[in-house]
Design an enzyme around this catalytic site. Structure first.
Site, PDB file in Angstrom:
ATOM      1  N   ARG A 223     -29.912 -35.716 -89.462  1.00 22.77           N
ATOM      2  CA  ARG A 223     -28.897 -35.990 -88.456  1.00 22.77           C
ATOM      3  C   ARG A 223     -28.624 -37.490 -88.464  1.00 22.77           C
ATOM      4  NH1 ARG A 223     -27.557 -31.419 -88.624  1.00 22.77           N
ATOM      5  NH2 ARG A 223     -27.760 -29.830 -87.015  1.00 22.77           N
ATOM      6  N   HIS A 271     -20.714 -34.313 -93.372  1.00 22.09           N
ATOM      7  CA  HIS A 271     -21.602 -33.262 -92.854  1.00 22.09           C
ATOM      8  C   HIS A 271     -21.293 -31.900 -93.494  1.00 22.09           C
ATOM      9  CE1 HIS A 271     -24.196 -32.128 -89.148  1.00 22.09           C
ATOM     10  NE2 HIS A 271     -24.343 -31.216 -90.101  1.00 22.09           N
TER      11      HIS A 271
HETATM   12  P1  NDP Z   1     -37.544 -26.694 -89.854  1.00 24.51           P
HETATM   13  O1  NDP Z   1     -37.670 -26.577 -88.390  1.00 24.51           O
HETATM   14  O2  NDP Z   1     -37.794 -25.494 -90.688  1.00 24.51           O
HETATM   15  O3  NDP Z   1     -38.530 -27.833 -90.383  1.00 24.51           O
HETATM   16  C1  NDP Z   1     -38.677 -29.062 -89.752  1.00 24.51           C
HETATM   17  C2  NDP Z   1     -39.749 -29.873 -90.470  1.00 24.51           C
HETATM   18  O4  NDP Z   1     -39.794 -31.184 -89.898  1.00 24.51           O
HETATM   19  C3  NDP Z   1     -41.156 -29.278 -90.325  1.00 24.51           C
HETATM   20  O5  NDP Z   1     -41.868 -29.433 -91.519  1.00 24.51           O
HETATM   21  C4  NDP Z   1     -41.768 -30.140 -89.222  1.00 24.51           C
HETATM   22  O6  NDP Z   1     -43.173 -30.282 -89.282  1.00 24.51           O
HETATM   23  C5  NDP Z   1     -41.141 -31.474 -89.510  1.00 24.51           C
HETATM   24  N1  NDP Z   1     -41.168 -32.324 -88.323  1.00 24.51           N
HETATM   25  C6  NDP Z   1     -40.539 -32.150 -87.137  1.00 24.51           C
HETATM   26  N2  NDP Z   1     -40.828 -33.152 -86.284  1.00 24.51           N
HETATM   27  C7  NDP Z   1     -41.671 -33.970 -86.944  1.00 24.51           C
HETATM   28  C8  NDP Z   1     -42.319 -35.182 -86.602  1.00 24.51           C
HETATM   29  N3  NDP Z   1     -42.182 -35.750 -85.400  1.00 24.51           N
HETATM   30  N4  NDP Z   1     -43.126 -35.756 -87.534  1.00 24.51           N
HETATM   31  C9  NDP Z   1     -43.289 -35.191 -88.739  1.00 24.51           C
HETATM   32  N5  NDP Z   1     -42.682 -34.032 -89.129  1.00 24.51           N
HETATM   33  C10 NDP Z   1     -41.902 -33.437 -88.245  1.00 24.51           C
HETATM   34  O7  NDP Z   1     -36.100 -27.299 -90.135  1.00 24.51           O
HETATM   35  P2  NDP Z   1     -35.144 -27.069 -91.391  1.00 24.51           P
HETATM   36  O8  NDP Z   1     -35.875 -27.450 -92.624  1.00 24.51           O
HETATM   37  O9  NDP Z   1     -34.529 -25.725 -91.344  1.00 24.51           O
HETATM   38  O10 NDP Z   1     -33.962 -28.108 -91.068  1.00 24.51           O
HETATM   39  C11 NDP Z   1     -34.208 -29.477 -90.891  1.00 24.51           C
HETATM   40  C12 NDP Z   1     -32.969 -30.164 -90.345  1.00 24.51           C
HETATM   41  O11 NDP Z   1     -31.964 -30.273 -91.347  1.00 24.51           O
HETATM   42  C13 NDP Z   1     -32.231 -29.448 -89.206  1.00 24.51           C
HETATM   43  O12 NDP Z   1     -32.891 -29.619 -87.982  1.00 24.51           O
HETATM   44  C14 NDP Z   1     -30.893 -30.145 -89.225  1.00 24.51           C
HETATM   45  O13 NDP Z   1     -30.945 -31.317 -88.437  1.00 24.51           O
HETATM   46  C15 NDP Z   1     -30.727 -30.547 -90.693  1.00 24.51           C
HETATM   47  N6  NDP Z   1     -29.652 -29.779 -91.329  1.00 24.51           N
HETATM   48  C16 NDP Z   1     -28.590 -30.479 -91.865  1.00 24.51           C
HETATM   49  C17 NDP Z   1     -27.573 -29.803 -92.484  1.00 24.51           C
HETATM   50  C18 NDP Z   1     -26.452 -30.544 -93.118  1.00 24.51           C
HETATM   51  O14 NDP Z   1     -25.472 -29.917 -93.544  1.00 24.51           O
HETATM   52  N7  NDP Z   1     -26.535 -31.847 -93.260  1.00 24.51           N
HETATM   53  C19 NDP Z   1     -27.553 -28.340 -92.577  1.00 24.51           C
HETATM   54  C20 NDP Z   1     -28.708 -27.716 -92.018  1.00 24.51           C
HETATM   55  C21 NDP Z   1     -29.702 -28.421 -91.394  1.00 24.51           C
HETATM   56  P3  NDP Z   1     -44.153 -29.016 -89.088  1.00 24.51           P
HETATM   57  O15 NDP Z   1     -43.986 -28.217 -90.368  1.00 24.51           O
HETATM   58  O16 NDP Z   1     -45.491 -29.604 -89.002  1.00 24.51           O
HETATM   59  O17 NDP Z   1     -43.679 -28.295 -87.868  1.00 24.51           O
HETATM   60  C1  OXD Z   2     -26.829 -27.198 -89.367  1.00 25.17           C
HETATM   61  C2  OXD Z   2     -25.829 -28.152 -89.787  1.00 25.17           C
HETATM   62  O1  OXD Z   2     -27.692 -27.550 -88.588  1.00 25.17           O
HETATM   63  O2  OXD Z   2     -24.755 -27.729 -90.177  1.00 25.17           O
HETATM   64  O3  OXD Z   2     -26.786 -26.050 -89.853  1.00 25.17           O
HETATM   65  O4  OXD Z   2     -26.076 -29.352 -89.773  1.00 25.17           O
END
Ligand code: NDP
Ligand code: OXD
Length: 308
Positions: A223, A271
């Site tokens: 983000r 995005h």
């Molecule tokens: P998940 O919820 O599956 O994974 C999140 C990961 O981040 C986990 O491994 C988690 O750790 C880790 N994490 C969260 N908080 C912390 C922290 N404070 N310190 C260290 N590690 C942390 O999310 P996704 O992989 O599905 O998606 C990630 C992000 O990608 C979404 O939230 C969104 O913002 C972004 N996104 C962007 C898109 C785009 O088009 N640009 C499209 C889709 C998503 P743990 O495993 O230990 O819980």
């Molecule tokens: C999502 C995105 O979170 O589009 O799926 O960023």
């Protein structure tokens, strides 16, 4: 009992067609049409409407049409309504394509060559073998893990960092605040795939950049608010970073005079790294509704305490 879709209307019409085929008994509406409000049990949104529960008092499940949920205002969503994010496989596939493209562009000096072409300069840069370009992914969830898996065949040394760590084949895994410096020190191309929470907001800042090897590069697909914009410009000016690919920005869109637009060291996309695909999204949403009716754990349910 009915389902309301409140997000991008063209895709809403695609969802309508798919619902007709796959769940003909479940009435489906595209916002602002809702049918009788007291019938609405399921709502899929990017942003929920104001006074959510006054409007839909019998709501049972709230779906985010994206993988992230940071856009939601949690104050209006009662604890008894589970929030489910999008985990359909098209999102991970699209993200792996985008990140692979960005990693290879930075690895093979594409921003330099584009700049040189515009200036009519024929100058080669020494290729760095993939085995000497260390990739590091912040966030090892659905997307971080998939991206790392797709990068494996290129031969980059791969690492990842998350809150809880865990083993991933072919990847050096680091966990928690205490192991972040070690992870950063071995990372030449850093990819942010974290959710946006109070803990991760502004994490991509001068202090973090200063822990990367000199001349590292950044890919932000998490983000926009993960990144402190001025700190990125300062790190580029200082040579601490040599380039950045940003799919997400803060604000979105960037203002017309934002310095990122014209900076040749930065590649910006609006995005679009990955997008929810209606066919697989509807399949996943119907699967979650079935899980909810059966009282079993829901795929993609958000843990409100963690915020993701
Ligand atoms: P998940 O919820 O599956 O994974 C999140 C990961 O981040 C986990 O491994 C988690 O750790 C880790 N994490 C969260 N908080 C912390 C922290 N404070 N310190 C260290 N590690 C942390 O999310 P996704 O992989 O599905 O998606 C990630 C992000 O990608 C979404 O939230 C969104 O913002 C972004 N996104 C962007 C898109 C785009 O088009 N640009 C499209 C889709 C998503 P743990 O495993 O230990 O819980
Ligand atoms: C999502 C995105 O979170 O589009 O799926 O960023």
């Amino acid at each position: 009992m009915s389902f309301v879709y409140k997000a991008e209307p063209v895709r809403g019409e695609e969802w309508r067609t798919l619902f007709k085929e796959r769940a003909p008994d479940l009435p489906f509406h595209v916002w602002p049409e809702t049918g009788p409000a007291e019938d609405v049990r399921y709502l899929a949104v990017w942003q929920p409407p104001a006074r959510l529960m006054e409007r839909f008092p019998n709501l049972e499940l709230l779906f985010s049409v994206g993988a992230g949920v940071d856009q939601l205002d949690w104050t209006g969503i009662p604890a008894h309504v589970p929030v489910v994010r999008m985990t359909e496989p098209g999102i991970a596939q699209g993200m792996a394509e985008y990140v692979t493209l960005a990693v290879l562009a930075l690895h093979r000096d594409w921003p330099n060559y584009l700049q040189q072409q515009r200036a009519g300069i024929w100058r080669e840069w020494r290729n760095v073998p993939a085995a000497q370009r260390r990739i590091g992914v912040l966030g090892l969830g659905m997307l971080g893990k998939h991206v790392l898996q797709q990068l494996r065949p290129f031969g980059f040394p791969l690492a990842g960092w998350s809150r809880s760590g865990g083993a991933i084949e072919g990847v050096e895994v680091f966990a928690g605040e205490s192991q972040l410096p070690e992870f950063l020190a071995r990372t030449d191309i850093l990819i942010c795939l974290l959710p946006l929470t109070d803990q991760t907001r502004g994490l991509l800042n001068s202090r973090l950049f200063g822990q990367l090897p000199n001349g590292a590069a950044l890919i932000n697909v998490g983000r926009g608010a993960h990144l402190i914009n001025d700190d990125l410009l300062a790190a580029l000016d200082a040579g601490q970073l040599r380039g950045a690919v940003l799919d997400v920005c803060d604000p979105e869109p960037l203002s017309a005079d934002h310095p990122f637009w014209k900076d040749p060291r930065i590649i910006i996309t609006p995005h679009v790294a990955s997008m929810t695909r209606p066919e697989t999204a509807v399949e996943r949403v119907l699967e979650v509704i079935t899980q909810h009716r059966a009282g079993v754990p829901l795929k993609g349910a958000i843990d409100r305490n963690k915020g993701y």
